[in-house]
Design an enzyme around this catalytic site. Structure first.
Site, PDB file in Angstrom:
ATOM      1  N   ARG A  58      41.811  37.497  45.235  1.00 59.52           N
ATOM      2  CA  ARG A  58      41.938  36.594  44.083  1.00 59.52           C
ATOM      3  C   ARG A  58      41.383  35.198  44.362  1.00 59.52           C
ATOM      4  NH1 ARG A  58      45.489  37.959  39.859  1.00 59.52           N
ATOM      5  NH2 ARG A  58      45.404  40.205  39.662  1.00 59.52           N
ATOM      6  N   ARG A  71      42.741  31.393  38.902  1.00 59.18           N
ATOM      7  CA  ARG A  71      43.333  30.259  38.184  1.00 59.18           C
ATOM      8  C   ARG A  71      43.624  29.023  39.016  1.00 59.18           C
ATOM      9  NH1 ARG A  71      47.677  33.944  35.382  1.00 59.18           N
ATOM     10  NH2 ARG A  71      47.370  34.844  37.443  1.00 59.18           N
ATOM     11  N   ARG A  96      36.927  29.826  31.841  1.00 60.59           N
ATOM     12  CA  ARG A  96      37.779  30.754  31.098  1.00 60.59           C
ATOM     13  C   ARG A  96      38.114  30.205  29.719  1.00 60.59           C
ATOM     14  NH1 ARG A  96      39.688  34.000  29.683  1.00 60.59           N
ATOM     15  NH2 ARG A  96      41.816  34.453  30.298  1.00 60.59           N
ATOM     16  N   ASP A 102      38.254  43.334  36.940  1.00 60.08           N
ATOM     17  CA  ASP A 102      39.663  43.710  37.067  1.00 60.08           C
ATOM     18  C   ASP A 102      39.755  45.210  37.295  1.00 60.08           C
ATOM     19  OD1 ASP A 102      42.455  42.318  36.604  1.00 60.08           O
ATOM     20  OD2 ASP A 102      42.610  44.359  35.850  1.00 60.08           O
ATOM     21  N   TYR A 120      49.768  51.639  35.689  1.00 58.43           N
ATOM     22  CA  TYR A 120      49.616  50.789  34.492  1.00 58.43           C
ATOM     23  C   TYR A 120      49.298  51.625  33.255  1.00 58.43           C
ATOM     24  CZ  TYR A 120      49.572  46.588  37.437  1.00 58.43           C
ATOM     25  OH  TYR A 120      49.924  45.590  38.297  1.00 58.43           O
TER      26      TYR A 120
HETATM   27  C1  LIG Z   1      47.214  44.999  39.993  1.00 57.21           C
HETATM   28  C2  LIG Z   1      45.849  44.359  39.840  1.00 57.21           C
HETATM   29  C3  LIG Z   1      45.293  43.887  38.628  1.00 57.21           C
HETATM   30  N1  LIG Z   1      44.041  43.371  38.920  1.00 57.21           N
HETATM   31  C4  LIG Z   1      43.793  43.491  40.258  1.00 57.21           C
HETATM   32  C5  LIG Z   1      44.898  44.140  40.854  1.00 57.21           C
HETATM   33  C6  LIG Z   1      45.008  44.550  42.291  1.00 57.21           C
HETATM   34  C7  LIG Z   1      45.318  43.435  43.207  1.00 57.21           C
HETATM   35  C8  LIG Z   1      46.680  42.814  42.992  1.00 57.21           C
HETATM   36  O1  LIG Z   1      47.667  43.511  43.186  1.00 57.21           O
HETATM   37  O2  LIG Z   1      46.693  41.618  42.702  1.00 57.21           O
HETATM   38  C9  LIG Z   1      42.584  43.128  40.999  1.00 57.21           C
HETATM   39  C10 LIG Z   1      41.831  41.939  40.601  1.00 57.21           C
HETATM   40  N2  LIG Z   1      42.009  41.113  39.539  1.00 57.21           N
HETATM   41  C11 LIG Z   1      41.085  40.128  39.555  1.00 57.21           C
HETATM   42  C12 LIG Z   1      40.201  40.343  40.645  1.00 57.21           C
HETATM   43  C13 LIG Z   1      38.945  39.514  40.866  1.00 57.21           C
HETATM   44  C14 LIG Z   1      38.414  39.265  42.188  1.00 57.21           C
HETATM   45  C15 LIG Z   1      39.271  38.399  43.103  1.00 57.21           C
HETATM   46  O3  LIG Z   1      39.063  37.165  43.085  1.00 57.21           O
HETATM   47  O4  LIG Z   1      40.044  38.942  43.908  1.00 57.21           O
HETATM   48  C16 LIG Z   1      40.690  41.456  41.333  1.00 57.21           C
HETATM   49  C17 LIG Z   1      40.178  42.091  42.612  1.00 57.21           C
HETATM   50  C18 LIG Z   1      40.960  39.019  38.597  1.00 57.21           C
HETATM   51  C19 LIG Z   1      42.079  38.699  37.703  1.00 57.21           C
HETATM   52  N3  LIG Z   1      42.942  39.559  37.049  1.00 57.21           N
HETATM   53  C20 LIG Z   1      43.779  38.853  36.247  1.00 57.21           C
HETATM   54  C21 LIG Z   1      43.467  37.464  36.352  1.00 57.21           C
HETATM   55  C22 LIG Z   1      44.123  36.338  35.578  1.00 57.21           C
HETATM   56  C23 LIG Z   1      43.587  36.329  34.191  1.00 57.21           C
HETATM   57  C24 LIG Z   1      43.499  34.946  33.582  1.00 57.21           C
HETATM   58  O5  LIG Z   1      42.534  34.226  33.851  1.00 57.21           O
HETATM   59  O6  LIG Z   1      44.421  34.619  32.807  1.00 57.21           O
HETATM   60  C25 LIG Z   1      42.402  37.374  37.270  1.00 57.21           C
HETATM   61  C26 LIG Z   1      41.673  36.127  37.706  1.00 57.21           C
HETATM   62  C27 LIG Z   1      44.813  39.434  35.339  1.00 57.21           C
HETATM   63  C28 LIG Z   1      45.581  40.583  35.848  1.00 57.21           C
HETATM   64  N4  LIG Z   1      45.062  41.760  36.293  1.00 57.21           N
HETATM   65  C29 LIG Z   1      46.071  42.604  36.699  1.00 57.21           C
HETATM   66  C30 LIG Z   1      47.301  41.958  36.482  1.00 57.21           C
HETATM   67  C31 LIG Z   1      48.663  42.543  36.815  1.00 57.21           C
HETATM   68  C32 LIG Z   1      47.010  40.710  35.917  1.00 57.21           C
HETATM   69  C33 LIG Z   1      47.997  39.704  35.391  1.00 57.21           C
HETATM   70  C34 LIG Z   1      48.727  38.984  36.463  1.00 57.21           C
HETATM   71  C35 LIG Z   1      47.884  37.904  37.048  1.00 57.21           C
HETATM   72  O7  LIG Z   1      47.286  37.144  36.272  1.00 57.21           O
HETATM   73  O8  LIG Z   1      47.849  37.778  38.288  1.00 57.21           O
HETATM   74  C36 LIG Z   1      45.867  43.956  37.248  1.00 57.21           C
END
Ligand SMILES: Cc1c2[nH]c(c1CCC(=O)O)Cc1[nH]c(c(CCC(=O)O)c1C)Cc1[nH]c(c(CCC(=O)O)c1C)Cc1[nH]c(c(C)c1CCC(=O)O)C2
Length: 345
Positions: free
Chosen positions: A25, A29, A38, A75, A151
């Site tokens: 990540r 944010r 964003r 994602d 999910y």
């Molecule tokens: C379970 C999972 C998800 N997504 C992901 C996982 C596996 C890793 C983990 O366990 O964290 C993987 C993921 N999600 C995102 C990336 C991008 C690359 C990185 O920088 O790592 C990666 C590799 C961007 C994201 N994915 C998400 C955001 C936030 C969205 C926003 O900008 O509001 C980002 C940058 C949204 C997301 N996406 C997901 C959730 C549960 C959420 C909401 C919770 C949260 O925001 O952390 C599903």
């Protein structure tokens, strides 16, 4: 050997005095420049499917911090989207999907699968690859079948993925079919990512830690093994990092049986245990507590030093034990990188 990118050298089995570093990540944010893009880009999924914006976001943490790897901005839930399940993200609530219920819902996924829907992702990869500094490795990814399925069944994030665990106990054949569909779709998706230009793949199994041993073997280990074998057969030589979060003592067995080039360690794994109990073979990646990074100060230095000491002599990729938290101060990330690279004092 000397001119291999640091991350690729370690994935090839080399132990480095200064380990390569990237953060799960790292594009997200906690970065003001991410927030800014964003705010202009519409929904989160629209952002993922906008190659120009997604490429910019992928590059932001490289430009600001000089990490050793860029991870594709996307994602794990784009795969359900390509399988025809409706996915959206509600600000402040995380992902939402129309939950799968019937056998028919599951079979429809296989019929509707359209990798073409993810062509913006491949275009993002194509744009990023030409922009990376030459020492920086490009990582693609997907979610592991168990985590993505959890999910798809619940339709949202839950504290413990109880809906999918119950579904798997009650209707194991239907769940096995869903996992098989995900193995196939994920394999095809990863191969296309390689062909578009990523150099390494990471498989995120964020919810591996909620299953008892037999279920872990069936829904986590077996599908991961199948994907890794199929991708490696199709595109030999592309290293794969498996991150079964919560994999605990299973990791010592997975080292020799998964076929991965590295294992990601979550925050709860004791690095000294890992070095002793995980047989040599895969590199080890991890596992700084994201909260230590948020806290900063002497506590952060202490945790960094202790991790470096424990993994010294072992092929090690420095990372967090889970994703960067949105509240993380930017200076703490600089502190981390300087301390690891020895330019801090
Ligand atoms: C379970 C999972 C998800 N997504 C992901 C996982 C596996 C890793 C983990 O366990 O964290 C993987 C993921 N999600 C995102 C990336 C991008 C690359 C990185 O920088 O790592 C990666 C590799 C961007 C994201 N994915 C998400 C955001 C936030 C969205 C926003 O900008 O509001 C980002 C940058 C949204 C997301 N996406 C997901 C959730 C549960 C959420 C909401 C919770 C949260 O925001 O952390 C599903």
């Amino acid at each position: 050997m000397g001119d291999l990118k640091p991350l690729l050298a370690v994935l090839g089995g080399e132990a480095r005095a200064v380990p390569p570093i990237w953060l799960m990540r790292q594009a997200g944010r906690y970065l003001p420049e991410y927030q800014e893009l964003r705010a202009k880009a519409g929904s989160f999924l629209d952002t993922c499917y906008n190659p120009q914006t997604a490429a910019r976001i992928t590059l932001q943490p490289i430009e600001r911090f000089g990490f050793d790897a860029a991870i594709l901005f996307s994602d794990i839930l784009v795969v359900p989207d390509a399988l025809g399940q409706k996915v959206w993200f509600e600000t402040g609530h995380g992902p939402r999907l129309i939950p799968l219920e019937s056998d028919r819902d599951i079979e429809a996924l296989a019929e509707n699968f359209d990798l073409g829907k993810l062509s913006p992702v491949f275009e993002t990869i194509d744009r990023v690859k030409g922009e990376l500094p030459k020492s920086v490795t490009f990582i693609g990814f997907c979610g592991a079948p168990w985590t993505v399925a959890s999910y798809m069944i619940a339709g949202r994030g839950t504290p413990d993925q109880a809906p999918a665990r119950l579904f798997a106990y009650r209707r194991p054949e239907a769940f096995a079919r869903l996992i098989d569909i995900l193995v196939e779709a994920s394999t095809a998706y990863l191969i296309r990512q390689i062909d578009a230009g990523v150099e390494v793949l990471q498989l995120f199994d964020s919810w591996a830690g909620v299953l008892p041993a037999h279920e872990f073997e069936r829904w986590v280990a077996e599908p991961l093994r199948k994907i890794i074998a199929a991708v490696k057969a199709a595109r030999p030589g592309v290293p794969i990092i498996a991150f079964p979060r919560g994999g605990a003592t299973h990791l010592s067995r997975l080292a020799g049986t998964l076929g991965a080039d590295a294992l990601g360690l979550d925050t709860a794994i004791d690095p000294d245990w890992a070095v002793k109990e995980i047989p040599a073979g895969p590199a080890l990646q991890g596992n700084l507590d994201p909260l230590a990074l948020l806290a900063g100060g002497p506590a952060l230095d202490r945790e960094i030093d202790s991790i470096l000491r424990s993994f010294a002599g072992r092929p090690h990729i420095f990372n967090l034990g889970h994703g960067v938290l949105p509240e993380t101060p930017l200076e703490h990330v600089s502190q981390l990188i300087e301390r690891i690279r020895g330019t801090g004092n």
